[in-house]
Design a protein around this motif. Sequence first.
Motif, PDB file in Angstrom:
ATOM      1  N   ALA A 168       0.813  -1.210   0.000  1.00  0.00           N
ATOM      2  CA  ALA A 168       0.000   0.000   0.000  1.00  0.00           C
ATOM      3  C   ALA A 168       0.849   1.263   0.000  1.00  0.00           C
ATOM      4  CB  ALA A 168      -0.934   0.007   1.210  1.00  0.00           C
ATOM      5  N   ALA A 169       2.113   1.131   0.442  1.00  0.00           N
ATOM      6  CA  ALA A 169       2.998   2.290   0.492  1.00  0.00           C
ATOM      7  C   ALA A 169       3.718   2.542  -0.826  1.00  0.00           C
ATOM      8  CB  ALA A 169       4.024   2.102   1.603  1.00  0.00           C
ATOM      9  N   ILE A 170       3.572   1.608  -1.797  1.00  0.00           N
ATOM     10  CA  ILE A 170       4.235   1.748  -3.098  1.00  0.00           C
ATOM     11  C   ILE A 170       3.249   2.298  -4.107  1.00  0.00           C
ATOM     12  CG2 ILE A 170       5.502   0.536  -4.919  1.00  0.00           C
ATOM     13  CD1 ILE A 170       6.196  -1.618  -2.881  1.00  0.00           C
ATOM     14  N   SER A 171       3.642   3.322  -4.826  1.00  0.00           N
ATOM     15  CA  SER A 171       2.735   3.925  -5.802  1.00  0.00           C
ATOM     16  C   SER A 171       2.351   2.920  -6.872  1.00  0.00           C
ATOM     17  CB  SER A 171       3.379   5.155  -6.451  1.00  0.00           C
ATOM     18  OG  SER A 171       4.391   4.765  -7.357  1.00  0.00           O
ATOM     19  N   VAL A 172       1.153   3.074  -7.401  1.00  0.00           N
ATOM     20  CA  VAL A 172       0.633   2.140  -8.375  1.00  0.00           C
ATOM     21  C   VAL A 172       1.504   2.069  -9.625  1.00  0.00           C
ATOM     22  CG1 VAL A 172      -0.904   3.861  -9.413  1.00  0.00           C
ATOM     23  CG2 VAL A 172      -1.455   1.443  -9.607  1.00  0.00           C
ATOM     24  N   PHE A 173       2.095   3.177 -10.025  1.00  0.00           N
ATOM     25  CA  PHE A 173       2.893   3.189 -11.244  1.00  0.00           C
ATOM     26  C   PHE A 173       4.293   2.627 -11.012  1.00  0.00           C
ATOM     27  CE2 PHE A 173      -0.329   6.497 -11.551  1.00  0.00           C
ATOM     28  CZ  PHE A 173      -1.023   6.032 -12.657  1.00  0.00           C
ATOM     29  N   GLU A 174       4.741   2.646  -9.767  1.00  0.00           N
ATOM     30  CA  GLU A 174       6.017   2.032  -9.430  1.00  0.00           C
ATOM     31  C   GLU A 174       5.863   0.519  -9.327  1.00  0.00           C
ATOM     32  OE1 GLU A 174       9.540   2.404  -6.042  1.00  0.00           O
ATOM     33  OE2 GLU A 174       7.673   3.522  -5.828  1.00  0.00           O
ATOM     34  N   VAL A 175       4.731   0.082  -8.801  1.00  0.00           N
ATOM     35  CA  VAL A 175       4.460  -1.343  -8.676  1.00  0.00           C
ATOM     36  C   VAL A 175       4.486  -2.022 -10.036  1.00  0.00           C
ATOM     37  CG1 VAL A 175       2.610  -2.996  -8.176  1.00  0.00           C
ATOM     38  CG2 VAL A 175       3.193  -1.241  -6.512  1.00  0.00           C
ATOM     39  N   ARG A 176       4.016  -1.332 -11.051  1.00  0.00           N
ATOM     40  CA  ARG A 176       3.941  -1.893 -12.408  1.00  0.00           C
ATOM     41  C   ARG A 176       5.244  -2.561 -12.832  1.00  0.00           C
ATOM     42  NH1 ARG A 176       1.750   0.549 -17.851  1.00  0.00           N
ATOM     43  NH2 ARG A 176       3.157  -0.414 -19.347  1.00  0.00           N
ATOM     44  N   ASP A 177       6.370  -1.899 -12.602  1.00  0.00           N
ATOM     45  CA  ASP A 177       7.658  -2.431 -13.048  1.00  0.00           C
ATOM     46  C   ASP A 177       8.313  -3.350 -12.025  1.00  0.00           C
ATOM     47  OD1 ASP A 177       7.537  -1.088 -15.481  1.00  0.00           O
ATOM     48  OD2 ASP A 177       8.383   0.739 -14.611  1.00  0.00           O
ATOM     49  N   ARG A 178       7.683  -3.492 -10.866  1.00  0.00           N
ATOM     50  CA  ARG A 178       8.281  -4.321  -9.824  1.00  0.00           C
ATOM     51  C   ARG A 178       7.559  -5.651  -9.622  1.00  0.00           C
ATOM     52  NH1 ARG A 178       9.329   0.175  -5.193  1.00  0.00           N
ATOM     53  NH2 ARG A 178       9.755  -1.673  -3.926  1.00  0.00           N
ATOM     54  N   LEU A 179       6.537  -5.918 -10.427  1.00  0.00           N
ATOM     55  CA  LEU A 179       5.863  -7.204 -10.359  1.00  0.00           C
ATOM     56  C   LEU A 179       6.816  -8.313 -10.798  1.00  0.00           C
ATOM     57  CD1 LEU A 179       2.423  -6.219 -11.898  1.00  0.00           C
ATOM     58  CD2 LEU A 179       2.730  -7.203  -9.612  1.00  0.00           C
ATOM     59  N   ARG A 180       6.800  -9.424 -10.083  1.00  0.00           N
ATOM     60  CA  ARG A 180       7.655 -10.554 -10.395  1.00  0.00           C
ATOM     61  C   ARG A 180       6.927 -11.861 -10.051  1.00  0.00           C
ATOM     62  NH1 ARG A 180      10.099  -6.780 -12.030  1.00  0.00           N
ATOM     63  NH2 ARG A 180      12.359  -6.383 -12.034  1.00  0.00           N
ATOM     64  N   LEU A 181       7.499 -12.978 -10.514  1.00  0.00           N
ATOM     65  CA  LEU A 181       7.026 -14.303 -10.140  1.00  0.00           C
ATOM     66  C   LEU A 181       8.098 -14.986  -9.305  1.00  0.00           C
ATOM     67  CD1 LEU A 181       5.462 -15.520 -13.506  1.00  0.00           C
ATOM     68  CD2 LEU A 181       4.304 -14.451 -11.555  1.00  0.00           C
TER      69      LEU A 181
END
Length: 232
Positions: free
Chosen positions: A25-38
């Motif tokens: 929740a503390a990470i911006s939505v647009f930053e999360v986009r590039d940090r998604l991983r499996l």
Amino acid sequence: MPLFGNRKNLPKPLCDEHGPCKALAAISVFEVRDRLRLLVTPTRGLGPDPMARQIDDELSVVLCVNGGKRGGKTEALSIAEHAADQWSVSRAELWERAFANLATEQLNRQSFNATNGDVLYAVNGTGVWPGAAQALRLETALGVAELPYGALVTLPTSNAFCAAPIRTGSSLNAIRFMIDVSKQLQINDPAPLTSSIFWYRDGWLENLNVGDNGMMRPSARFRDMANGLPVG
């Protein structure tokens, strides 16, 4: 449609009070986009409602966000189903983006030639994210054009996998050797993943139920493929 929708009118996070949910929740939505991983991880350690796809009874692939360094190690923030709607994007798109982001990670690939013309690969991650999930994009990770019959795969640790592309019937003889290589890779790992042998086909892994003696109890689908292999 943009992966994370319109900047306006985004809903509030569904959960910001515990564990990974609070960190996400503390990470911006647009930053999360590039940090998604499996991440390939033991199934037994998952929470009550993880965004995960089970490989077998032992292992699952989990949708995570790279949480950056914490205590000298990269933190994997797993995404719970109850918190997944906070980005106004479908589950399918989250999975697709996480899979695509694996291509940004650095890999070390070694190959070993067998006398019958087969090649065994040992691959590990050299960046910040564990490399075992790269086995889900095996053609790219190995640098091969295609795998018409799939490949034999082991996942000894969270950062490494071994793969032997299947070319002919004799390719299946690599199983015993792969078991030995996997055990060697696990020796210095404090939390090894599994000693199982898998069949990679069409972007997924199927456990071949191979015992220590090299005998296996595969699916009918694998048997049909093996029976149609060229003689090697």
